[in-house]
Design an enzyme around this catalytic site. Structure first.
Site, PDB file in Angstrom:
ATOM      1  N   ASN A 316       0.692  -1.354  -0.231  1.00 34.09           N
ATOM      2  CA  ASN A 316       0.224  -0.025  -0.029  1.00 34.09           C
ATOM      3  C   ASN A 316       0.773   1.154   0.290  1.00 34.09           C
ATOM      4  OD1 ASN A 316       1.079  -0.232   2.623  1.00 34.09           O
ATOM      5  ND2 ASN A 316      -0.709   0.943   3.467  1.00 34.09           N
ATOM      6  N   CYS A 318       2.034   3.566   2.264  1.00 28.50           N
ATOM      7  CA  CYS A 318       3.068   3.956   3.218  1.00 28.50           C
ATOM      8  C   CYS A 318       3.909   2.575   3.277  1.00 28.50           C
ATOM      9  CB  CYS A 318       2.253   4.277   4.348  1.00 28.50           C
ATOM     10  SG  CYS A 318       1.630   5.898   4.470  1.00 28.50           S
ATOM     11  N   GLU A 320       3.370  -0.542   4.530  1.00 25.96           N
ATOM     12  CA  GLU A 320       3.410  -1.396   5.845  1.00 25.96           C
ATOM     13  C   GLU A 320       2.413  -2.656   5.418  1.00 25.96           C
ATOM     14  OE1 GLU A 320      -0.456   0.924   6.309  1.00 25.96           O
ATOM     15  OE2 GLU A 320       1.701   1.281   5.745  1.00 25.96           O
TER      16      GLU A 320
END
Length: 789
Positions: A316, A318, A320
């Site tokens: 995704n 970011c 994580e």
């Protein structure tokens, strides 16, 4: 090390069909009543002024006139009711009283701020949109059909409030042959710009912005172009980019050997490079402006719970949440700030919150409205959830433990180990009652479990603001800072645990707080006792190695990955960044995002005095006075279509260059006309005060408005954007022809080796407050704005 298998025959649709056809029907299981964990309840919950401001701005329902028509209590009850309705799917014999009790329990879980789900769930649960997931990954196949299907699907996801991740590794390299047309391919970076433009066009009602992650394998022939693709000003401003690094590449770096770049369709070597040179290029760019990040791809796939369904290629926005194509994930975070009692961790309370949070997130999957049928099917087959934490830095403050200490690292690992074990236990209990996820037979698990992944450390920018706690597992950025609360006056915000510590020490005063606000570190304030300086550390005090070690401590007990920014001081070297990457790899992190303070051309956020101030002399800012406007000027007028109508832009110059800009749009006396006139007057004053017009263009270009339109192949995002592009065309005509007559096409700035320009605001674009790098993104602690959606 995982081998890479070329898949030239598979399209994006094939990737979904492989997963769908690989699954056997799940056997029905008997349903019995699940025990409901008991949590603390209060008759009434109160929230801070800042929490309420963020809720009103971004989460609470509004009427057609934009007036808030929902209280925080209404919001939490709306969400609790909607999520609890999933329980009827699993247990149709639930009584009305049983369902009401589940709903009430979910309400108190959130209203107490012990746990909060990701933003789309708070915004959309129980409302018409109904899209509750934050994370999506879409496949990008090597055909025009696949590419533009992915762009269409991206628009639908962004419209629903989600963020998207892509791997562009399957696209053939730039200048390779396209058999169907006998032409040449434009390459991954070229198509990324199309995704970027589509994201810019799609607006999400002011609640969440479209955010993308672009990943390219380190062995792709276009990898060097990709690494440089965000060096140009305003380039790909809707993307985070990361290089997918393999074990093979890292071994080549360590051994200082050559490394092969391979055609993604044939697997044949196209070129051999020196691995250390490519690694240095990644490091230098990250040192220069924070991008690209790194994803350790083989580390990600070693913990892939369903390897028979496919390899994980992307994450995704970011980083994580690694996901398979067409997967989505529902995230939520436990507030560790609330599990400290009498300077000890209340482990029993934490375990009850964990069990209930896992059940909540599993229910979200059932009542979610997915933007694509493929996403709904894949999500239900793997049932991935991502339970994480926030408030860790505040927990350390309460326990008097420094973040940058062996004790702090040990406690971080201990907490996440407990969260991991308790969350897996809760998922197994759900499996006993509700059944395993459908792809369980194709998974790595030996014991029945409900969810393919259960834990994630996600960004909690706005969530932690609502909960009044520190974000994720990040250290606190600053203990005292000015907070701009919407339309109200600026407030001096102080971390409450620091404030309490000052009070206990008998040294609390507004004067002292002002000294702290002006400095990077408490070590610069002689009035602060050494024990407090040691405990109340902030990002500026913490060496990069401690950042990496803390990330690794949490990663050790996290199914998915950890969203975190590794902060460097301004004087850090490329060698320092390289050491952090190598340490992260050796410690088992799944990726890394770095930011060197002040590395952007425009500093994002800074604390402390200027050099002149530190030397005891206040810095003086010279006052500029605009030169007189001559009686006669010359120039041209251009008509540009915008989403608000045609705007007529007149640009004039005198002997010293451009000296004024006039605009006309809409009806005279109207608000739109007034805004355009104000902008043009300020531009004219700046020009006659000696400002380089290119600096004005840089700050106006790309400003987004509510009605973007395409004008002769150029995206016009707003009236200020139209003015900037008209000024840019004016300068290009002058430079190219020495005349204003022959029009020329505006081109984006070239990617120059030495430039480190990138579109990052030095203040929040929503409220004007300060913003900081946290959780692999940027966040405004005043209004809740985040760059990553």
């Amino acid at each position: 090390m995982l081998a890479r298998t070329p898949v030239p025959e598979k399209t994006a649709s094939d990737l979904f069909n492989v997963a769908r056809n690989a699954v056997k029907p799940q056997k029905k299981r008997s349903v019995s009543r699940l025990e409901l964990p008991k949590i603390e309840r209060a008759d009434k919950y109160t929230y801070s002024e800042n929490s309420l401001a963020v809720l009103e701005r971004r989460y609470l329902a509004k009427d057609k006139n934009g007036i808030v028509v929902e209280t925080p209590e209404d919001m939490f009850r709306r969400v609790a009711k909607h999520i609890a309705s999933a329980e009827m799917v699993f247990d149709p014999e639930l009584t009305h009283a049983d369902l009401a009790e589940i709903e009430e329990t979910f309400y108190h879980l959130m209203a107490s701020m012990d746990f909060l789900p990701n933003s789309p769930t708070l915004m959309n649960a129980g409302r018409d949109l109904g899209q509750l997931s934050a994370c999506f990954v879409l496949p990008v196949g090597d055909s025009m059909e696949d590419i533009f299907n992915a762009i269409k699907y991206t628009a639908l996801i962004h419209k629903s409030g989600g963020g998207t991740g892509f791997s562009f590794s399957r696209l053939r390299p730039k200048d390779s042959m396209v058999k169907s047309t006998a032409g040449t391919a434009s390459g991954p970076v070229s198509f990324m710009s199309v995704f970027n433009a589509a994201t810019e066009t799609v607006k999400q009602g002011g609640t969440r912005r479209g955010a993308n992650m672009a990943i390219l394998r380190v062995d792709h022939p276009d990898i060097e172009h990709f690494i440089d693709c965000k060096k140009g000003e305003h380039a790909l401003n809707n993307f985070n980019i990361s290089v997918a690094v393999t074990d093979e590449f890292m071994d080549a770096v360590k051994n200082r050997s050559k490394f092969s770049l391979k055609d993604p369709n044939t697997g044949k070597t196209v070129k051999e490079i020196v691995a250390t040179k490519l690694f240095d290029k990644i490091v230098e760019n990250a040192w220069s402006n924070g991008e690209p990040g790194i994803v350790f791809l083989d580390s990600v796939n070693k913990s892939n719970p369903t390897p028979e369904i496919g390899d994980i290629e992307s994450t995704n926005p970011c980083g994580e949440q690694p996901l398979l194509p067409y997967e989505s994930c529902n995230l939520g975070s436990i507030n560790l700030n609330h599990v400290v009692k009498d300077e000890q961790i209340d482990w029993d309370k934490l375990e009850r919150i964990i069990a209930l949070s896992v059940r909540f997130l599993d229910d979200v999957i059932e009542v979610n409205k997915y933007p694509l049928a493929e996403i709904g099917e894949m999500t239900r087959k793997n049932r991935k959830i991502g339970l994480g934490v926030m408030g860790f830095a505040d927990l350390l403050y309460q326990l008097n433990i420094p973040y940058n200490s062996a004790e702090g690292i040990k406690l971080g690992e201990e907490i996440m180990s407990m969260v991991q074990k308790a969350a897996h236990r809760a998922s197994k209990e759900l499996a006993a009652k509700r059944g395993t996820f459908s792809n369980y037979d194709k998974s790595i698990f030996e014991t029945p479990i409900r969810n393919a992944t259960i834990t994630t450390i996600a960004p909690t920018g706005t969530l932690s603001m609502i909960a009044d706690c520190s974000g994720g597992v990040e250290p606190v950025f600053s203990l005292v800072y000015v907070k701009r609360v919407m339309d109200k006056n600026d407030l001096l915000y102080t971390n409450r645990y620091f404030e309490e510590a000052l009070d206990r020490a008998g040294i609390y005063s507004t004067e002292l707080l002002n000294k702290v606000e002006a400095c990077h570190s408490l070590k610069e304030v002689d009035d602060i006792p050494e024990p407090l300086q040691r405990i109340f550390v902030t990002s500026h005090d913490i060496a990069p190695e401690w950042h990496v070690r803390m990330q690794a401590a949490f990663q050790k007990h996290t199914d998915n990955a950890v969203s975190k920014t590794i902060n460097f001081p301004h004087n850090a070297t490329t060698s320092d960044v390289k050491k952090a990457y190598m340490l992260a790899y050796d410690l088992g992190c799944k990726g890394l995002t770095v930011y060197r303070d002040g590395s952007r051309q425009e500093q994002v956020m800074h604390k402390g005095k200027t050099v002149a101030e530190k030397n005891g002399k206040p810095a003086e800012r010279p006052l500029l006075k605009p030169r007189h406007r001559p009686a006669v000027t010359q120039g041209m007028t251009e008509r540009v279509n915008t989403g608000d109508g045609a705007i007529y832009i007149t640009i004039n110059e005198d002997e010293q260059g451009i000296c004024e800009v006039f605009t006309s749009i809409g009806k005279a006396g109207g608000n739109m006309s007034a805004q355009a006139e104000a902008i043009s007057r300020l531009i004219s004053l700046s020009l006659r005060s000696g400002m380089d017009p290119r600096d004005i263009i840089k700050h106006l270009k790309g400003i987004s408005g509510p009605n973007p339109v395409w004008e002769n192949g150029t995206l016009i995002t707003s009236s200020p954007d139209a003015i900037a592009k008209a000024m840019e065309r004016y300068l290009q005509r002058r430079e190219a022809n020495g005349t204003l007559k022959a029009p020329v096409k505006v081109v984006q700035p070239a990617f120059e080796k030495d430039t480190n320009l990138i579109e990052i605001p030095d203040q929040c674009p929503d409220c004007g407050g300060e913003i900081a790098h946290e959780d692999g993104c940027i966040v405004c602690r005043s209004c809740g704005f985040t760059r990553c959606g």
